[in-house]
Design a protein around this motif. Structure first.
Motif, PDB file in Angstrom:
ATOM      1  N   UNK B  15       0.788  -1.237   0.000  1.00 20.50           N
ATOM      2  CA  UNK B  15       0.000   0.000   0.000  1.00 20.50           C
ATOM      3  C   UNK B  15       0.818   1.284   0.000  1.00 20.50           C
ATOM      4  N   UNK B  18       4.142   3.784  -2.936  1.00 17.75           N
ATOM      5  CA  UNK B  18       4.200   5.000  -3.742  1.00 17.75           C
ATOM      6  C   UNK B  18       4.938   6.118  -3.009  1.00 17.75           C
ATOM      7  N   UNK B 173     -12.103   9.234   8.515  1.00 23.37           N
ATOM      8  CA  UNK B 173     -12.264   8.277   7.424  1.00 23.37           C
ATOM      9  C   UNK B 173     -11.394   7.054   7.701  1.00 23.37           C
ATOM     10  N   UNK B 174     -12.007   5.881   7.779  1.00 29.10           N
ATOM     11  CA  UNK B 174     -11.189   4.679   7.975  1.00 29.10           C
ATOM     12  C   UNK B 174     -10.190   4.519   6.821  1.00 29.10           C
ATOM     13  N   UNK B 175      -9.041   3.978   7.125  1.00 30.24           N
ATOM     14  CA  UNK B 175      -8.040   3.747   6.087  1.00 30.24           C
ATOM     15  C   UNK B 175      -8.614   2.831   5.020  1.00 30.24           C
ATOM     16  N   UNK B 176      -8.284   3.102   3.772  1.00 29.54           N
ATOM     17  CA  UNK B 176      -8.741   2.233   2.697  1.00 29.54           C
ATOM     18  C   UNK B 176     -10.043   2.670   2.058  1.00 29.54           C
ATOM     19  N   UNK B 177     -10.721   3.642   2.668  1.00 28.91           N
ATOM     20  CA  UNK B 177     -11.969   4.116   2.075  1.00 28.91           C
ATOM     21  C   UNK B 177     -11.657   4.999   0.867  1.00 28.91           C
ATOM     22  N   UNK B 178     -12.413   4.817  -0.200  1.00 34.23           N
ATOM     23  CA  UNK B 178     -12.131   5.587  -1.410  1.00 34.23           C
ATOM     24  C   UNK B 178     -13.354   6.351  -1.918  1.00 34.23           C
ATOM     25  N   UNK B 179     -14.480   6.285  -1.222  1.00 32.93           N
ATOM     26  CA  UNK B 179     -15.702   6.917  -1.716  1.00 32.93           C
ATOM     27  C   UNK B 179     -16.148   8.008  -0.740  1.00 32.93           C
ATOM     28  N   UNK B 180     -16.351   9.228  -1.251  1.00 36.18           N
ATOM     29  CA  UNK B 180     -16.494  10.381  -0.365  1.00 36.18           C
ATOM     30  C   UNK B 180     -17.755  11.211  -0.567  1.00 36.18           C
ATOM     31  N   UNK B 202      -3.266   5.871  -0.524  1.00 34.69           N
ATOM     32  CA  UNK B 202      -3.686   6.159  -1.891  1.00 34.69           C
ATOM     33  C   UNK B 202      -5.199   6.116  -2.062  1.00 34.69           C
ATOM     34  N   UNK B 203      -5.865   5.259  -1.305  1.00 32.50           N
ATOM     35  CA  UNK B 203      -7.315   5.178  -1.466  1.00 32.50           C
ATOM     36  C   UNK B 203      -7.969   6.503  -1.066  1.00 32.50           C
ATOM     37  N   UNK B 205      -6.818   9.376  -1.056  1.00 29.45           N
ATOM     38  CA  UNK B 205      -6.494  10.509  -1.925  1.00 29.45           C
ATOM     39  C   UNK B 205      -7.559  10.730  -2.991  1.00 29.45           C
ATOM     40  N   UNK B 206      -8.394   9.720  -3.211  1.00 25.68           N
ATOM     41  CA  UNK B 206      -9.460   9.873  -4.201  1.00 25.68           C
ATOM     42  C   UNK B 206     -10.404  11.009  -3.841  1.00 25.68           C
ATOM     43  N   UNK B 209     -10.272  14.270  -6.234  1.00 26.48           N
ATOM     44  CA  UNK B 209     -10.928  14.169  -7.538  1.00 26.48           C
ATOM     45  C   UNK B 209     -12.446  14.246  -7.363  1.00 26.48           C
TER      46      UNK B 209
END
Ligand SMILES: Nc1ncnc2c1ncn2[C@@H]1O[C@H](COP(=O)(O)OP(=O)(O)OP(=O)(O)O)[C@@H](O)[C@H]1O
Ligand SMILES: Nc1ncnc2c1ncn2[C@@H]1O[C@H](COP(=O)(O)OP(=O)(O)OP(=O)(O)O)[C@@H](O)[C@H]1O
Ligand SMILES: NC(N)=O
Ligand SMILES: [Mg+2]
Ligand SMILES: [Mg+2]
Lengths: 237, 385, 290, 248, 352
Positions: B15, B18, B173-180, B202-203, B205-206, B209
């Motif tokens: 994970x 990067x 925000x829990x780690x790994x969540x990508x939807x906001x 990285x998740x 960071x979405x 966008x």
């Protein structure tokens, strides 16, 4: 005039996990014949049927269908050459409906008409009645009827029947025998029948092979079939 | 002469890769430079590098290995705070010396550890007042729901309050969540003047966008983004527009020292996607170690700590002058305020020099006197003597 | 704030969660539901779709085409994987856990080595719209309607086409399907490729909204498995209601108590639903119908 | 007192009324055969007796005790055992292990293996003891399952088509075995379509049709019943075709 | 006497590979080797071996539940974590004096087992099976992980033990044996090695006896055909629950040993990756045999560590390839397939 040979095996050896059950088996079936195969439990009758359709790998020898060696063809290709198979233990698709089970059987035929369907459903009215029922919830005998109907819908040239009477009520056993004989007469379909039910064999078969320990050990013609004592001797434990 | 062995435990896969592959490269670069120049007191540096795969248990396995089997003189290890906490008991048990070259939530008071990364008091005491001045006093925090995010959010909360501002919302925000989508709506509802984004991994960071796509259009402030995850390089402009970050280094810093460092880095690792603050922290840590060893004429931890205790272990790093604080063994930094433009170009509206890691020392951590080997937070400070 | 705005925002959040659950799950539902293969590399097919989509979009092709490329390439990779690995494991589906986990390691780390740790994104198309003081991303609505379209398409494919019936027959009693003339190997390949292609489609659809990293697939995995399992064995009866139930729970919990509770709520719902319906939602529906 | 008594048993599957007010009583020590057309509800009745299905209404008594709400395994422990229509064996285990699992509850460990050998011998499976049960032929699986059912030494033995797929001789041997067990006091309820078998063993025959008890009596009474012939037996009854069976 | 010999006769049986003097001589040789080897090795290697051993208990437990009982638990790490945290909380609060760490081990394992009783009752008496069981157990462990990950704040404490969120809990004492003239502290070195090795041998032999007993027979029967098992009069739920609790206790033992080994426990030990690992170990070795599981787990752990050390960033790719190849080449698991091949080589029949 003798009919052409439709199916034959030559020195067929086949079995499971490298161990042959069939020990060099020879048989010949001519076009339009109904041939029975009898033998005690475990002698390899079902294994023979499976190796004819292609569900058991052939280790040695050959299976010749319409003059061509087919022992290395996968099952679906043999089916497409017109071989129909009704397995022992029915093997209907449990979570498909009756209609869908029939549809899988009909897959081989390019166009299945309502008349084709009606023909099969007239043989087995229960299938029409339960058209939308999941096959896995049908009774044992109902499933057996479905397994037979599923094969008939595609008009095969050769039908391999492995103990079709199993689990079926007596009067329908008689019906099935009658239907098969009638189909054989009208369409010329060839049938290989494995059975324990002597009544059914007598009602259907023109000839009978006796199997033991993976080999054909005797052959009975019509007269031999009529001889009840001979039959029982061959089936004796 | 006998080489000096340095263990390097960083995540080259998994994970975090990067943000951390560059740390390994930075250490390799520094070691190569030092070896070309004759090593440390004539002894070459030898690196023992293991890939910890973003996996805490690998840190435990390999920390034990470098200390016990490879017998390294010092270890450079760890990205996530969890990984640091995983290996810290082992460093303590073998009485080793580990450099944690990463910005983090602060508070580690442990004589076996030297921290070169920036801590909240350095990044937030600069950033938050500046943002409130420029944009207003209503603040919304969006933070990763674990130690780093929670403690950083606590810092933000305190500083906002001290400066007469108001927290209009906090989302974790829990780690790994990508939807906001829901958070974006929450923010719009709270109508803050700016949003503090303490999103990690990285998740998460979405978010940028997705916020841009929903036209949130609020200024953002952060201590992790850009400087660690170079989101402005990864996302299509203008999703990071008006993002303000306090960092002690990023590759865009336009000083001669920085440009020279960046050029050397790119010459050796032309494919490096970005030279981030952790890469620079790691690079300077090697030189810092060199200086201490040369001064102490020893690689023993106690000898090195005697040098640290003098309070003058300083160096000119790519970011500017940095010094090691003897009480906490943390680092002072030059803090750059980076602003992301609409085209994702970086400008630096403000630079603060020599910002000290003051909190631990003031709160009562003094490694020159005692070694509690513990991690403290503002709401869980060291016990008063 | 008026009721209309509230209702719309609740609906929007529900739709957003629903789309994510459905699109995460659909490829897995085909592969697991149809074939019994527990595909732990599902996330990597999604990643593959996303990477291909973005790479193609960078060449200047329009996004919809790029997404189609992502789906197609994933499907092709899926067919290859089926041929080399999965094909040999239909007799022992549990072993697919290990094999696909291995594949997932290869894919994630291989991507990292070959393509580096990240890839630049393409940006979300269509912009935003206003509704009662909030602005929303239009693209999220596109995702919602794509989810509905995928559900409808799958339903039609598996219930109304020869392929669908053949595939279901093959999965249930493979040797008998073969004996009835079904080319079971082809059916398996196509089914697996379809599942992989759907995963690729999901990756392509979400690619503009997310960071592109080799591990991005993991963010979909939990939602995917949870939805499929709550749905139960029958993919088409199960996935839609499961996603609906879970989306309600997730969006309500998230808006009420934040993302942590959204996630924990999701997991607790799974535990409760399966306790009440031990064969999932479709198992329950089918039992009632029988 | 009846050993097993079904009182007004009803079972619906959706719209299908599969057993319809079935009343059935089994006297201790009798061999009772259940016949009837495919889909009449015979196997369903078995499942109701065993507790695999819950009846929609009605009551089941075993040894005078109401067992309608009892879990399956408790009914088995009260003294029932079953051979299913579709063989239910442990396919990936050896034949010996199959029997061991069934018998370990009823024999002390010291005697267990000798007993298993005896039973294997009896089932003519001694050569297959190490064979995986799933690799047996269809008929051999039937034997194995009958063996497992019998080895529980039940008071009531339920057999769903025990001779399906067996040759006439084997059918007769199965009949002999059942008669022997019955002589030792075991009550038997068997579903069969093989009239030769029914004629050999049945003390009493019940015909089920469309979920209802259609006729009841001795085999001769049933065979003579034209209504039964019409729905089930067909024109030529096997009894006339294979008279030898009856005297074997 | 008779009962005792029968008890030990259960060390062999159809449910385990390896029988006869040949096997047991081999076993003793391996055991002797394991006992002697620390004398010829360095502290790191010994400590690292202990580390590998700590995971084996969890693998053996999973083998019992999944390989023998047919119930795939994807959540063994929940018990691992619960026991690990329990040990931490207990010892941080009550210290290590008077051998309390040993009491804490027992209590922590008991807490994990108790949790398994509750969860298992919920699962098996609710007739949850197959993949549903896997997902529910996975959900449980993920809930625990998510919950623990956010307990960073000072309000999350039990007594003087801070849960400490994602960063994990540390500062718990290692195992300490009270001894006249100074407690023996079991750091991961030779002493801890012998303690854990002893535990491992004990657990292995007891499991052999268990799976070859009538309990094991029933467990296997349930795996093969639960309906039939029930129709033979077994209350299958109780057997499944029993196996589940034993497996959970073993996972708990792993968790405690791991925690004492590194004096650290973290929520990520209950996360998705951590949860998948035991399944991989068990499947690679051969899940339906405990010897295979034991050897397989050690092989996988050491191979993967070696790869990570020497393979740089290709390590994970190579691991992936090895896993795929293993599944393709050794259908029943590496060790089990290998053992039956060797068995065939020596002309023995019916091994396994
Ligand atoms: N899948 C299998 N794997 C291994 N051996 C098998 C398998 N199926 C059958 N056998 C073995 O092959 C032999 C022949 O079995 P087959 O099913 O052909 O017998 P059959 O003549 O059809 O008997 P029945 O009358 O009982 O149906 C038997 O000894 C059986 O144990
Ligand atoms: N789960 C179910 N759902 C719907 N219908 C069912 C279900 N189970 C059984 N049936 C129907 O109930 C009827 C009785 O089935 P059952 O299996 O009891 O018949 P049977 O008398 O044993 O027949 P056979 O002689 O063919 O074995 C059949 O019409 C069958 O289709
Ligand atoms: N130290 C951090 N960013 O976890
Ligand atoms: Mg057969
Ligand atoms: Mg029936």
């Amino acid at each position: 005039m003798r009919k052409e040979v439709l199916l034959s095996t030559l020195g067929l050896r086949a079995g499971y996990g490298g161990k042959p059950v069939l020990q060099g088996l020879d048989l010949t079936v001519r076009e339009g014949e109904i041939v029975a195969v009898i033998g005690r439990n475990g002698v390899g009758k079902s294994t023979l049927m499976k190796s004819l359709i292609g569900l058991v790998p052939v280790m040695d020898g050959s299976v010749i269908y319409r003059g061509e060696a087919v022992e290395h063809l996968p099952a679906h290709k043999r089916a497409r050459l017109g071989v129909g198979y009704v397995p022992q233990g029915r093997d209907v698709f449990p979570r498909l409906t009756v209609a869908e089970n029939i549809a899988v059987g009909a897959m081989l035929k390019r166009a299945v008409t309502q008349a084709d369907r009606d023909r099969v459903l007239d043989y087995f009215p229960i299938l029409r009645e339960r058209w939308g029922q999941r096959a896995g919830t049908m009774s044992g005998g109902q499933q057996q009827q479905l397994a037979i109907g599923r094969v008939l819908i595609a008009d095969p040239a050769l039908i391999l029947l492995d103990e079709p009477s199993e689990g079926i009520q007596p009067n329908i056993v008689q019906d099935i025998a009658r239907i098969m004989v009638e189909l054989n007469r009208t369409t010329g379909v060839t049938i290989v029948l494995v059975e324990q039910n002597i009544d059914m064999i007598r009602a259907m078969a023109q000839r009978c092979y006796v199997m033991d320990k993976g080999r054909i050990v005797a052959e009975l013609d019509r007269d031999g079939l009529a001889d009840g004592a001979a039959m029982r001797r061959h089936l004796a434990v | 002469a006998d080489p000096i062995k340095l263990g390097v435990l960083e995540d080259q896969s998994g994970d975090f890769a990067a943000a951390t592959i560059g740390k390994v490269h930075a250490i390799q670069l520094a070691a190569e430079e030092i070896n070309k120049a004759g090593g440390i007191d004539g002894r070459p540096l030898e690196l023992v590098i293991y890939d910890t795969q973003s996996d805490n248990t690998r840190y435990q396995e390999f920390m034990r290995r470098v200390l016990q089997r490879d017998k390294v003189d010092a270890v450079f290890a760890g990205f996530s705070s969890a990984s640091r906490e995983a290996y810290r008991p082992i460093v303590n048990q073998f009485d080793g010396l580990a450099f944690y070259n990463n910005q983090y939530e602060g508070g580690v008071c442990d004589a076996n550890m030297i921290v070169t990364g920036a801590v909240p008091e350095q990044q937030f005491s600069t950033l938050i007042p500046w943002m409130m001045e420029k944009y207003g006093k209503k603040v919304y925090t969006l933070a990763a729901d674990y130690n780093f995010g929670q403690i950083s959010a606590e810092w933000v909360r305190n500083i906002v309050k001290e400066n007469g501002g108001e927290m209009v919302g906090e989302d974790f925000i829990p780690l790994g969540v990508s939807q906001f989508s829901q958070n974006i709506q929450n923010i719009q509802k709270a109508k803050p003047d700016f949003v503090v984004t303490l999103l990690v991994g990285t998740a998460q960071a979405s978010y940028y966008e997705q916020a841009a796509a929903a036209s949130v259009n609020l200024p953002m402030a952060s201590s992790v983004n850009v400087g660690q995850g170079y989101e402005h390089k990864r996302f299509k402009p203008p999703s990071l527009k008006d993002m303000y970050v306090t960092t002690n280094y990023i590759e865009e810093i336009d000083t001669p020292a920085s440009k020279a460092f960046f050029a050397k880095f790119k010459a050796k690792f032309p494919d490096e996607p970005y030279v981030n603050q952790e890469a620079e922290n790691s690079y300077l840590a090697v030189y810092l170690y060199k200086q201490m060893v040369e001064r102490a004429k020893s690689t023993k931890r106690d000898d090195l700590r005697k040098e640290i205790a003098k309070g003058d272990v300083c160096m000119d790093a790519p970011e500017g002058k940095v010094c090691l604080d003897p009480k906490s063994q943390h680092m002072s930094h030059t803090i750059y305020l980076a602003k992301v433009g609409a085209d994702h170009s970086i400008t630096f509206p403000k630079v603060w020099e020599d910002i000290k890691p003051y909190w631990l020392g003031e709160a009562g951590c003094d490694l020159t006197k005692s070694d509690p080997s513990a991690q403290y937070t503002p709401s869980n400070p060291p016990p008063k003597p | 704030m008026d009721v209309g705005t509230l209702a719309f925002s609740a609906l929007y959040q529900f739709g957003d969660a629903f789309a994510f659950l459905v699109l995460s799950a659909c490829g897995l539902a085909v592969i697991f539901g149809m074939m019994g293969v527990i595909n732990l590399a599902h996330g990597e097919f999604i990643m593959c779709g996303a990477y291909v989509t973005v790479s193609v979009a960078h060449t200047g092709l329009p996004l919809p085409l790029a997404i189609a490329c992502g789906a197609i390439v994933s499907a092709m990779v899926g067919a290859l994987v089926e041929l080399i690995v999965i094909r040999h494991l239909y007799e022992r589906p549990l072993d697919t856990i290990v094999a696909t986990w291995g594949l997932s390691l290869i894919a994630t780390q291989g991507t990292l080595i070959l393509l580096g740790s990240t890839m630049a994104g393409v940006g979300t198309p269509f912009g935003s719209f206003q509704m009662g003081g909030y602005s929303y991303s239009l693209y999220r609505l596109v995702l919602f309607f794509m989810a509905l379209a995928v559900l409808a398409g799958l339903y039609a494919l598996f219930n109304w086409t020869r392929f669908g019936v053949m595939a279901r027959a093959t999965i249930q009693v493979p040797h008998m399907a073969a004996a009835l003339g079904v080319d079971t190997r082809l059916v398996y390949s196509l089914t697996f490729a379809l599942g992989a292609g759907l995963a690729g489609l999901t990756g392509g659809l979400y690619a503009p909204t997310m960071t592109l990293v080799p591990t991005m697939g993991t963010t979909f995995i939990m939602e995917a498995f949870v939805t499929v399992v709550v749905g139960g064995a029958d993919v088409f009866l199960g996935t839609a209601p499961a996603a609906a139930v879970l989306a309600v729970v997730k969006s309500v919990m998230t808006s009420w108590q934040g993302q942590l509770f959204g996630q924990i709520g999701l997991l607790v719902t799974v535990i409760i639903v399966i306790r009440v319906l031990p064969k999932g939602i479709s198992g329950f529906l089918l039992r009632e119908r029988a | 007192m009846a050993l097993l008594e079904a009182r007004a048993l009803n079972k619906h599957f959706g719209g299908l009324h599969v057993t319809n007010n079935v009343d059935l009583a089994l006297e201790p020590g009798e061999i009772h055969c259940l016949i009837g057309p495919n889909g009449a509800g015979k196997s369903t009745l078995f499942r109701l007796i065993l507790g695999e299905h819950q009846p929609s209404s009605g009551q089941i008594l075993f040894g005078g005790e109401d067992i309608t709400a009892l879990k399956s395994y408790k009914r088995i422990r009260r003294g029932m055992s079953v051979k299913f229509q579709v063989p239910g064996i442990f396919k990936a285990l050896s034949v010996r292990q199959n029997l061991e699992i069934a018998m370990q509850q009823h024999y002390p460990p010291a005697a267990l293996h000798a007993e298993i050998d005896r039973l294997l011998d009896f089932l003519k499976l001694e050569g297959e003891a190490k064979q995986l049960a799933g690799n047996l032929s269809h008929g051999q699986k039937q034997w194995l399952e009958i063996g497992m059912a019998v080895s529980l030494k039940p008071r009531l033995l339920l057999l769903d088509e025990p001779t399906a797929g067996m040759s006439p001789d084997e059918t007769r041997a199965t009949g002999d075995m059942i008669q022997r067990l019955n002589a030792d006091g075991m009550t038997v309820l068997a579903v069969e379509h093989d009239m030769a078998f029914v004629r050999q063993v049945a003390h009493k025959v019940t015909v089920l049709h469309l979920g209802q008890v259609f006729a009841q009596g001795t085999i001769d009474e049933i065979v003579a019943d034209e209504r039964v012939a019409a729905i089930y037996l067909g024109q030529s009854t096997p009894s006339t075709d294979a008279p030898e069976a009856a005297h074997a | 006497m008779n009962a005792l010999t029968r008890f030990f006769a259960r060390l062999e049986g159809p449910q385990t590979i390896g029988r006869g003097p040949g096997f047991w001589i081999g076993f003793l040789v391996v055991l002797t080797g394991a006992c002697l080897y620390p004398q010829f090795s360095d502290g790191y290697t010994v400590g690292n071996t202990v580390y590998f051993f700590t995971w084996v208990f969890m693998a053996l437990g999973l083998s019992l539940i999944w390989g023998y009982g047919g119930a795939l638990s994807f959540g063994q790490t929940a018990f691992f974590g619960i026991a690990g945290y329990s040990y931490g909380i207990l010892t941080i609060n009550f210290g290590a004096a008077y051998g309390f760490t040993l009491v804490a081990v027992v209590l922590a394992v008991a807490i994990a087992a108790l949790f398994a009783v509750l969860l298992g009752y919920f699962l098996f008496f609710g007739r949850i099976s197959g993949v549903f069981l896997g997902i529910v157990t996975l959900s449980v462990t993920l809930v625990l992980e998510r919950f623990m990950a956010q307990t960073a704040g000072p309000e999350w404490r039990i007594g003087s033990a801070r849960l400490n969120g994602f960063n994990g809990m540390s500062n718990m004492p290692p195992l300490t044996i009270p001894w006249p003239g100074g407690d023996i502290v079991l750091f991961p070195d030779v002493q801890l090695y012998y303690v854990v090795l002893g535990l491992l041998v004990l657990v292995y032999l007891l499991l052999r006896i268990l799976v070859n007993s009538s309990f094991g027979n029933v467990l296997v029967a349930i795996r093969e055909n639960p309906e039939r098992a029930e129709m033979l009069g077994y209350d299958i739920r109780k057997y499944q629950l029993g196996a589940f609790v034993i497996g959970a206790a073993l996972a708990g033992l792993s968790g405690v040993l791991y925690t004492t080994w590194g004096q650290y426990i973290t929520p990520s030990s209950m996360g998705m990756t951590a949860a998948a690992l035991p399944i991989v170990w068990v499947a690679v070795g051969g899940r339906s045999d405990i010897t295979s599981t034991l050897i397989g787990t050690l092989v996988v752990l050491s191979a993967f560590q070696a790869l990570t050390i020497h393979g740089s960033q290709y390590a994970l790719v190579v691991m992936g390839i090895l896993l795929v190849l293993t599944v393709l080449i050794a259908p029943r698991g590496l060790i089990l397939s290998g053992a039956s091949r060797i068995g065939r080589l020596f002309g023995k029949r019916g091994d396994a």
